[in-house]
Design a protein around this motif. Sequence first.
Motif, mmCIF file in Angstrom:
data_model
loop_
_atom_site.group_PDB
_atom_site.id
_atom_site.type_symbol
_atom_site.label_atom_id
_atom_site.label_comp_id
_atom_site.label_asym_id
_atom_site.label_seq_id
_atom_site.Cartn_x
_atom_site.Cartn_y
_atom_site.Cartn_z
ATOM 1 N N PHE A 308 0.830 -1.216 0.000
ATOM 2 C CA PHE A 308 0.000 0.000 0.000
ATOM 3 C C PHE A 308 0.861 1.261 0.000
ATOM 4 N N ASP A 309 1.925 1.282 0.806
ATOM 5 C CA ASP A 309 2.807 2.468 0.847
ATOM 6 C C ASP A 309 3.395 2.736 -0.534
ATOM 7 N N SER A 310 3.799 1.656 -1.212
ATOM 8 C CA SER A 310 4.390 1.801 -2.536
ATOM 9 C C SER A 310 3.359 2.339 -3.532
ATOM 10 N N GLN A 311 2.134 1.821 -3.446
ATOM 11 C CA GLN A 311 1.070 2.306 -4.333
ATOM 12 C C GLN A 311 0.807 3.800 -4.110
ATOM 13 N N LEU A 312 0.781 4.211 -2.842
ATOM 14 C CA LEU A 312 0.502 5.615 -2.538
ATOM 15 C C LEU A 312 1.658 6.517 -2.964
ATOM 16 N N GLU A 313 2.893 6.018 -2.792
ATOM 17 C CA GLU A 313 4.067 6.793 -3.195
ATOM 18 C C GLU A 313 4.062 7.015 -4.715
ATOM 19 N N THR A 314 3.602 6.009 -5.444
ATOM 20 C CA THR A 314 3.647 6.060 -6.907
ATOM 21 C C THR A 314 2.483 6.862 -7.485
ATOM 22 N N SER A 315 1.430 7.024 -6.682
ATOM 23 C CA SER A 315 0.229 7.717 -7.130
ATOM 24 C C SER A 315 0.560 9.126 -7.624
ATOM 25 N N GLY A 316 0.105 9.449 -8.820
ATOM 26 C CA GLY A 316 0.364 10.783 -9.361
ATOM 27 C C GLY A 316 1.769 10.955 -9.931
ATOM 28 N N VAL A 317 2.623 9.930 -9.791
ATOM 29 C CA VAL A 317 3.993 10.030 -10.334
ATOM 30 C C VAL A 317 4.100 9.273 -11.648
ATOM 31 N N LYS A 475 -11.809 -0.704 -17.547
ATOM 32 C CA LYS A 475 -10.402 -0.433 -17.847
ATOM 33 C C LYS A 475 -9.942 0.910 -17.261
ATOM 34 N N ASP A 476 -10.779 1.926 -17.402
ATOM 35 C CA ASP A 476 -10.377 3.243 -16.908
ATOM 36 C C ASP A 476 -10.094 3.206 -15.398
ATOM 37 N N ALA A 477 -10.952 2.517 -14.652
ATOM 38 C CA ALA A 477 -10.787 2.461 -13.193
ATOM 39 C C ALA A 477 -9.552 1.644 -12.810
ATOM 40 N N ILE A 478 -9.330 0.514 -13.502
ATOM 41 C CA ILE A 478 -8.231 -0.379 -13.093
ATOM 42 C C ILE A 478 -6.878 0.126 -13.592
ATOM 43 N N VAL A 479 -6.843 0.653 -14.809
ATOM 44 C CA VAL A 479 -5.563 1.099 -15.378
ATOM 45 C C VAL A 479 -5.200 2.490 -14.862
ATOM 46 N N TYR A 480 -6.149 3.430 -14.962
ATOM 47 C CA TYR A 480 -5.813 4.823 -14.650
ATOM 48 C C TYR A 480 -6.386 5.308 -13.319
ATOM 49 N N GLY A 481 -7.298 4.519 -12.744
ATOM 50 C CA GLY A 481 -7.985 4.987 -11.546
ATOM 51 C C GLY A 481 -7.072 5.138 -10.335
ATOM 52 N N GLU A 482 -7.580 5.851 -9.352
ATOM 53 C CA GLU A 482 -6.836 6.055 -8.111
ATOM 54 C C GLU A 482 -6.823 4.772 -7.293
ATOM 55 N N PHE A 483 -5.767 4.596 -6.512
ATOM 56 C CA PHE A 483 -5.703 3.505 -5.541
ATOM 57 C C PHE A 483 -6.020 4.114 -4.180
ATOM 58 N N VAL A 484 -7.074 3.619 -3.532
ATOM 59 C CA VAL A 484 -7.468 4.172 -2.232
ATOM 60 C C VAL A 484 -7.600 3.038 -1.217
ATOM 61 N N PRO A 485 -6.702 2.960 -0.225
ATOM 62 C CA PRO A 485 -6.814 1.911 0.796
ATOM 63 C C PRO A 485 -8.029 2.159 1.684
ATOM 64 N N LYS A 489 -8.224 -1.044 9.646
ATOM 65 C CA LYS A 489 -8.278 -1.456 11.063
ATOM 66 C C LYS A 489 -8.369 -2.986 11.204
ATOM 67 N N TYR A 490 -8.771 -3.653 10.130
ATOM 68 C CA TYR A 490 -8.846 -5.124 10.172
ATOM 69 C C TYR A 490 -7.456 -5.704 9.937
ATOM 70 N N ASP A 491 -7.118 -6.737 10.700
ATOM 71 C CA ASP A 491 -5.851 -7.435 10.444
ATOM 72 C C ASP A 491 -6.024 -8.396 9.267
ATOM 73 N N ASN A 492 -4.928 -8.622 8.561
ATOM 74 C CA ASN A 492 -4.897 -9.627 7.487
ATOM 75 C C ASN A 492 -6.003 -9.434 6.446
ATOM 76 N N LEU A 493 -6.359 -8.172 6.225
ATOM 77 C CA LEU A 493 -7.352 -7.873 5.195
ATOM 78 C C LEU A 493 -6.744 -6.870 4.213
ATOM 79 N N PHE A 494 -6.718 -7.236 2.941
ATOM 80 C CA PHE A 494 -6.319 -6.293 1.902
ATOM 81 C C PHE A 494 -7.601 -5.702 1.345
ATOM 82 N N ALA A 495 -7.849 -4.427 1.615
ATOM 83 C CA ALA A 495 -9.068 -3.789 1.124
ATOM 84 C C ALA A 495 -8.694 -2.462 0.480
ATOM 85 N N PHE A 496 -9.088 -2.292 -0.782
ATOM 86 C CA PHE A 496 -8.786 -1.026 -1.450
ATOM 87 C C PHE A 496 -9.780 -0.780 -2.578
ATOM 88 N N TYR A 497 -9.922 0.503 -2.903
ATOM 89 C CA TYR A 497 -10.760 0.909 -4.034
ATOM 90 C C TYR A 497 -9.875 1.219 -5.228
#
Length: 554
Positions: A308-317, A475-485, A489-497
Amino acid sequence: MKKWWHDKVAYQIYPKSFCDSNGDGIGDLKGIISKLDYLKDLGVDIIWLSPIYCSPLVDQGYDISDYYNIDPRFGTMEDMDELLSQAKKRNMYILMDLVVNHCSDKHEWFKKALDDPEGEYADYFYIREGKGDNPPCNWRSYFGGSVWEKIPNTNKYYLHLFAKEQPDLNWENPKLKNEIFKMVNWWLEKGLAGFRIDAIINIKKDLRFQDFPADREDGLCSIDRMLEAAEGVGDMLNELKEKTFEKFDAFTVGEVFNRKEGELDKFIGEDGYFSSIFDFEMEVLGKSEFGWYDNKPFSINELRKAIFDSQLETSGVGFKANIIENHDEPRGVSRYIPEQDLNDRSKKMLGAISLMLRGIPFIYQGQEIGMTNNKFNSIKEFDDIATIDQYNVAIEKGYSNEEALKIINIFSRDNARTPFQWNGSENAGFTTGRPWLKVNENYKVINANSQIKDEESVFNFYKKLINLRKSEEFKDAIVYGEFVPTLEKYDNLFAFYRQGESKKLMILANYQKEEQIIELGKQYVKVLINNCEEIKKDKNKIILQGYQVVILEV
């Protein structure tokens, strides 16, 4: 600005292990050509070939003796031309590996340098006088031991950051640089779509060649210290781009481990050195600079944070290249899923997380059928130079042979290099001869042939994920869309938009074997992908089964 490669799915082929057409036990170009329809059916657009140039194969082709020719083990230049032409017919693109930090000690340039260590070709490499009876400085190579190798009958040494058979090329020399640019352009003119660029940060050295504090009993220091001190790699990378890639609108993906803080934009921004770089944040988790014996376990929450940190760092770059595994890593499913939980459901979950992230997905051969680590029974069964070095490092640290073998079984690069499992026949259908590396004995259970026909297989799940990525609707959402965690608060759950201009997807992955009750604030419109038969619901809560992943339109 949208680029031709943004919405593509890439696939890495390790040619030696992919498909053998002539029964010599080594995969080849004709074998790859015979499987293009399989890759097209999966949904692959870009194929990256690990090195197929002429090479003594000391480091599996990453020691190149002739950049302009194909190693006869893999075929001929006619085969390469045929591959380019067959790929083009299928609207597929071919990348080659660009290995220009070093070449092979059998390369013409290096032979000439050794013949005359004062001559023109000596300056194609780093040749320095020793300090008395010692090498010029105390840097340790990536494969263990000094980076300096003595030239016989002299007090001169040449530099090799990798194996001694891989002398480093001197990028400070304009003549050498122009030779490299000429070669890159030659391949791009031939029809390559671009390159995966190997170990590229290493091209800039700290030219003081001075000692750093030792960090192991051998009196040497990690090569990372030198890379931290070296300044000016950006100028070299920019020049490489301007004189080659840029002219051809080539797709380039860099293998970049030692990027300095805050420099991501320089690498993959609008005017970056490369189109993309690999995201290694999950790969480096738990890794120790002292050796594999010292690698530490990591939690699922730590894995989530890294991604997630990597996705957020890359966002907009820009776009990173997302991977679970490659030819330098053990199998992803064996590394990121506990052995007792390793099954089709957990493999599908891992694939869904990776393919729904923002970036260019790179699938490594066999990942799409869920290939796992092999079981090697003795050090003699390994072929990989790094594995053998790490075995010796563990022995020196006091581990027994059995313990050292257990350590390298977990982390060996040979896990990913075992032959591709095509079917349940002998040698998994990879070769009619004797395979160069032993086939994983689970090939009768895990193979492409049985999975293509099975709607519920890992292969067909990957196909669904790729189809969703490419669908006009999402395609627009998956390729170009924003990544939003979300729901952190849940452990062992990968949840993102993944939020596009008109569509919004939610990815929920329960990364544990116990079921988990998740409270969703809003209703979802529909379930697009699910690796279980159903979603259990209770009012505005959903109950995710162990390793269940769902992709929802919200």
